[in-house]
Design a protein around this motif. Structure first.
Motif, PDB file in Angstrom:
ATOM      1  N   GLY A  71     102.641 118.661 107.609  1.00 33.04           N
ATOM      2  CA  GLY A  71     103.277 119.610 106.686  1.00 33.04           C
ATOM      3  C   GLY A  71     103.264 119.067 105.261  1.00 33.04           C
ATOM      4  O   GLY A  71     102.911 119.766 104.308  1.00 33.04           O
ATOM      5  N   GLU A  72     103.627 117.776 105.111  1.00 28.45           N
ATOM      6  CA  GLU A  72     103.662 117.163 103.774  1.00 28.45           C
ATOM      7  C   GLU A  72     102.264 117.092 103.175  1.00 28.45           C
ATOM      8  O   GLU A  72     102.052 117.386 101.994  1.00 28.45           O
ATOM      9  CB  GLU A  72     104.267 115.746 103.852  1.00 28.45           C
ATOM     10  CG  GLU A  72     105.777 115.801 104.094  1.00 28.45           C
ATOM     11  CD  GLU A  72     106.408 114.442 104.393  1.00 28.45           C
ATOM     12  OE1 GLU A  72     107.620 114.421 104.636  1.00 28.45           O
ATOM     13  OE2 GLU A  72     105.689 113.414 104.416  1.00 28.45           O
ATOM     14  N   LEU A  73     101.315 116.734 104.020  1.00 30.60           N
ATOM     15  CA  LEU A  73      99.930 116.606 103.545  1.00 30.60           C
ATOM     16  C   LEU A  73      99.382 117.944 103.047  1.00 30.60           C
ATOM     17  O   LEU A  73      98.744 118.030 102.004  1.00 30.60           O
ATOM     18  CB  LEU A  73      99.106 116.088 104.716  1.00 30.60           C
ATOM     19  CG  LEU A  73      97.637 115.888 104.486  1.00 30.60           C
ATOM     20  CD1 LEU A  73      97.264 114.545 105.084  1.00 30.60           C
ATOM     21  CD2 LEU A  73      96.799 116.959 105.104  1.00 30.60           C
ATOM     22  N   LEU A  74      99.681 119.010 103.798  1.00 30.86           N
ATOM     23  CA  LEU A  74      99.178 120.333 103.395  1.00 30.86           C
ATOM     24  C   LEU A  74      99.829 120.783 102.090  1.00 30.86           C
ATOM     25  O   LEU A  74      99.167 121.325 101.205  1.00 30.86           O
ATOM     26  CB  LEU A  74      99.452 121.361 104.498  1.00 30.86           C
ATOM     27  CG  LEU A  74      98.515 121.288 105.704  1.00 30.86           C
ATOM     28  CD1 LEU A  74      99.003 122.206 106.817  1.00 30.86           C
ATOM     29  CD2 LEU A  74      97.086 121.649 105.304  1.00 30.86           C
ATOM     30  N   GLN A  94     100.700 121.930 119.501  1.00 30.40           N
ATOM     31  CA  GLN A  94     100.341 121.576 118.122  1.00 30.40           C
ATOM     32  C   GLN A  94      99.398 122.623 117.518  1.00 30.40           C
ATOM     33  O   GLN A  94      99.484 122.931 116.322  1.00 30.40           O
ATOM     34  CB  GLN A  94      99.671 120.198 118.069  1.00 30.40           C
ATOM     35  CG  GLN A  94     100.606 119.042 118.397  1.00 30.40           C
ATOM     36  CD  GLN A  94      99.929 117.676 118.273  1.00 30.40           C
ATOM     37  OE1 GLN A  94      98.777 117.561 117.862  1.00 30.40           O
ATOM     38  NE2 GLN A  94     100.651 116.621 118.636  1.00 30.40           N
ATOM     39  N   ALA A  95      98.493 123.164 118.342  1.00 28.26           N
ATOM     40  CA  ALA A  95      97.558 124.177 117.831  1.00 28.26           C
ATOM     41  C   ALA A  95      98.340 125.418 117.398  1.00 28.26           C
ATOM     42  O   ALA A  95      98.062 126.019 116.349  1.00 28.26           O
ATOM     43  CB  ALA A  95      96.526 124.529 118.897  1.00 28.26           C
ATOM     44  N   GLU A  96      99.343 125.793 118.217  1.00 24.95           N
ATOM     45  CA  GLU A  96     100.163 126.955 117.850  1.00 24.95           C
ATOM     46  C   GLU A  96     100.960 126.662 116.575  1.00 24.95           C
ATOM     47  O   GLU A  96     101.061 127.496 115.682  1.00 24.95           O
ATOM     48  CB  GLU A  96     101.098 127.326 119.005  1.00 24.95           C
ATOM     49  CG  GLU A  96     100.335 128.007 120.135  1.00 24.95           C
ATOM     50  CD  GLU A  96     101.099 128.068 121.452  1.00 24.95           C
ATOM     51  OE1 GLU A  96     102.136 127.376 121.589  1.00 24.95           O
ATOM     52  OE2 GLU A  96     100.630 128.793 122.349  1.00 24.95           O
ATOM     53  N   ALA A  97     101.511 125.444 116.499  1.00 24.90           N
ATOM     54  CA  ALA A  97     102.321 125.078 115.324  1.00 24.90           C
ATOM     55  C   ALA A  97     101.476 125.016 114.060  1.00 24.90           C
ATOM     56  O   ALA A  97     101.975 125.293 112.960  1.00 24.90           O
ATOM     57  CB  ALA A  97     102.999 123.726 115.560  1.00 24.90           C
ATOM     58  N   LEU A  98     100.201 124.670 114.207  1.00 30.41           N
ATOM     59  CA  LEU A  98      99.362 124.501 113.015  1.00 30.41           C
ATOM     60  C   LEU A  98      99.253 125.791 112.201  1.00 30.41           C
ATOM     61  O   LEU A  98      99.251 125.734 110.971  1.00 30.41           O
ATOM     62  CB  LEU A  98      97.961 123.985 113.394  1.00 30.41           C
ATOM     63  CG  LEU A  98      96.978 123.833 112.223  1.00 30.41           C
ATOM     64  CD1 LEU A  98      97.533 122.902 111.133  1.00 30.41           C
ATOM     65  CD2 LEU A  98      95.621 123.309 112.713  1.00 30.41           C
ATOM     66  N   SER A  99      99.198 126.926 112.859  1.00 27.26           N
ATOM     67  CA  SER A  99      99.097 128.179 112.093  1.00 27.26           C
ATOM     68  C   SER A  99     100.280 128.319 111.145  1.00 27.26           C
ATOM     69  O   SER A  99     100.116 128.671 109.973  1.00 27.26           O
ATOM     70  CB  SER A  99      99.069 129.397 113.022  1.00 27.26           C
ATOM     71  OG  SER A  99      98.204 129.158 114.078  1.00 27.26           O
ATOM     72  N   GLY A 100     101.497 128.024 111.659  1.00 25.56           N
ATOM     73  CA  GLY A 100     102.703 128.122 110.829  1.00 25.56           C
ATOM     74  C   GLY A 100     102.727 127.066 109.730  1.00 25.56           C
ATOM     75  O   GLY A 100     103.071 127.359 108.583  1.00 25.56           O
ATOM     76  N   LEU A 101     102.345 125.839 110.072  1.00 26.20           N
ATOM     77  CA  LEU A 101     102.321 124.760 109.076  1.00 26.20           C
ATOM     78  C   LEU A 101     101.337 125.116 107.964  1.00 26.20           C
ATOM     79  O   LEU A 101     101.604 124.889 106.777  1.00 26.20           O
ATOM     80  CB  LEU A 101     101.875 123.438 109.722  1.00 26.20           C
ATOM     81  CG  LEU A 101     102.858 122.756 110.675  1.00 26.20           C
ATOM     82  CD1 LEU A 101     102.178 121.636 111.455  1.00 26.20           C
ATOM     83  CD2 LEU A 101     104.046 122.195 109.891  1.00 26.20           C
ATOM     84  N   ALA A 102     100.190 125.691 108.363  1.00 24.63           N
ATOM     85  CA  ALA A 102      99.169 126.066 107.380  1.00 24.63           C
ATOM     86  C   ALA A 102      99.728 127.131 106.448  1.00 24.63           C
ATOM     87  O   ALA A 102      99.649 127.007 105.219  1.00 24.63           O
ATOM     88  CB  ALA A 102      97.907 126.561 108.090  1.00 24.63           C
ATOM     89  N   ALA A 103     100.333 128.166 107.019  1.00 21.58           N
ATOM     90  CA  ALA A 103     100.864 129.259 106.196  1.00 21.58           C
ATOM     91  C   ALA A 103     101.893 128.716 105.190  1.00 21.58           C
ATOM     92  O   ALA A 103     101.859 129.070 104.005  1.00 21.58           O
ATOM     93  CB  ALA A 103     101.481 130.335 107.086  1.00 21.58           C
ATOM     94  N   SER A 104     102.780 127.820 105.645  1.00 21.38           N
ATOM     95  CA  SER A 104     103.783 127.269 104.726  1.00 21.38           C
ATOM     96  C   SER A 104     103.151 126.426 103.625  1.00 21.38           C
ATOM     97  O   SER A 104     103.716 126.280 102.549  1.00 21.38           O
ATOM     98  CB  SER A 104     104.777 126.370 105.454  1.00 21.38           C
ATOM     99  OG  SER A 104     105.236 126.977 106.606  1.00 21.38           O
ATOM    100  N   GLY A 105     101.975 125.843 103.914  1.00 20.82           N
ATOM    101  CA  GLY A 105     101.336 124.961 102.936  1.00 20.82           C
ATOM    102  C   GLY A 105     100.250 125.659 102.135  1.00 20.82           C
ATOM    103  O   GLY A 105      99.438 124.996 101.493  1.00 20.82           O
ATOM    104  N   GLY A 106     100.198 126.997 102.184  1.00 19.15           N
ATOM    105  CA  GLY A 106      99.188 127.733 101.417  1.00 19.15           C
ATOM    106  C   GLY A 106      97.779 127.538 101.954  1.00 19.15           C
ATOM    107  O   GLY A 106      96.798 127.542 101.208  1.00 19.15           O
TER     108      GLY A 106
END
Ligand code: AMP
Length: 218
Positions: A71-74, A94-106
């Motif tokens: 999250g911080e890196l994105l 983690q694959a499911e979580a990545l979509s949300g982490l990506a959206a939060s990080g633009g």
């Protein structure tokens, strides 16, 4: 928008080598969660202290540690960056979580490239692997030797065998891969953005195949 390409494949399939080579030829950023965790362990950060025992045993570090790191890196990556994720996601949660982490990080996940290698070849590759403890460069005694045996071409440090490349740990990592990580391939297959590569050839051939696959995704 930042774009993520996920590199999938068993330990030893050559994800790190291919991601590093194609990142340098395309200007993308290579993100290895394993390397980030090893760095955190060597610096003794709170994430490193939590990750250490899992890594030494060849198991997976708890998802929450990874989510914070990724999250911080994105969030910190400049807009327009293309990121090659090597080692994350490593299970379906983690694959499911990545979509949300990506959206939060633009960012968005452009797709995944899977490097396919037979199990015999994986064992041979992992057994011969050497890394530079100072700059993180990777080598192989047979397929990618340094110019001078045991010495890093880039920074001159003495090369080492990773703690988790010892034979008993290798077997456990391959089991963890089959159980937890292989299902991630199906996750991206379903979303329609998976490219599979025959990664059994020399590193330069694999890099060329990966570069084509990445260009088709981003
Ligand atoms: P690697 O360099 O990708 O082989 O990762 C080395 C070790 O770091 C793994 O065996 C795990 O213990 C840990 N690790 C790296 N990425 C992850 C992840 N996404 N989830 C959990 N553990 C990870």
């Amino acid at each position: 928008m930042k774009k993520i390409v996920v590199f999938l494949g068993a330990p030893g399939a050559g994800k790190g080598t291919a991601a590093a080579a194609v990142a340098s030829s395309t200007g993308a950023r290579h993100v290895s969660t394993g390397a980030m965790l090893r760095d955190a362990v060597s610096r003794g950060t709170p994430a490193g202290l939590e990750a250490k025992s899992y890594m030494e045993a060849g198991g997976l570090v708890p998802d929450e540690v990874l989510y914070k790191m990724v999250g911080e890196l994105l969030a910190d990556a400049p807009d327009g960056t293309i990121l090659f994720f090597d080692g994350f996601p490593r299970n379906v949660a983690q694959a499911e979580a990545l979509s949300g982490l990506a959206a939060s990080g633009g960012a968005e996940v452009a797709g995944a490239v899977c490097l396919d290698v037979s199990k015999d070849a994986l064992l041979a590759r992992l057994g011969g692997r050497r890394v530079c403890p100072t700059c993180g460069a990777g080598y192989h005694v047979a397929t990618l030797p340094p110019k001078k045996e045991g010495v890093c071409d880039k920074c001159g440090a003495a090369l080492v065998v990773r703690a988790d490349d010892q034979p008993a740990t290798i077997a456990h990592r391959l089991e963890v891969y089959e159980k937890a990580t292989a299902p991630v391939i199906g996750f991206y297959e379903t979303s329609g953005a998976l490219r599979r590569i025959d990664a059994s050839g020399p590193a330069a051939d694999v890099a060329a195949l990966v570069e084509n696959a990445v260009k088709a995704l981003v």
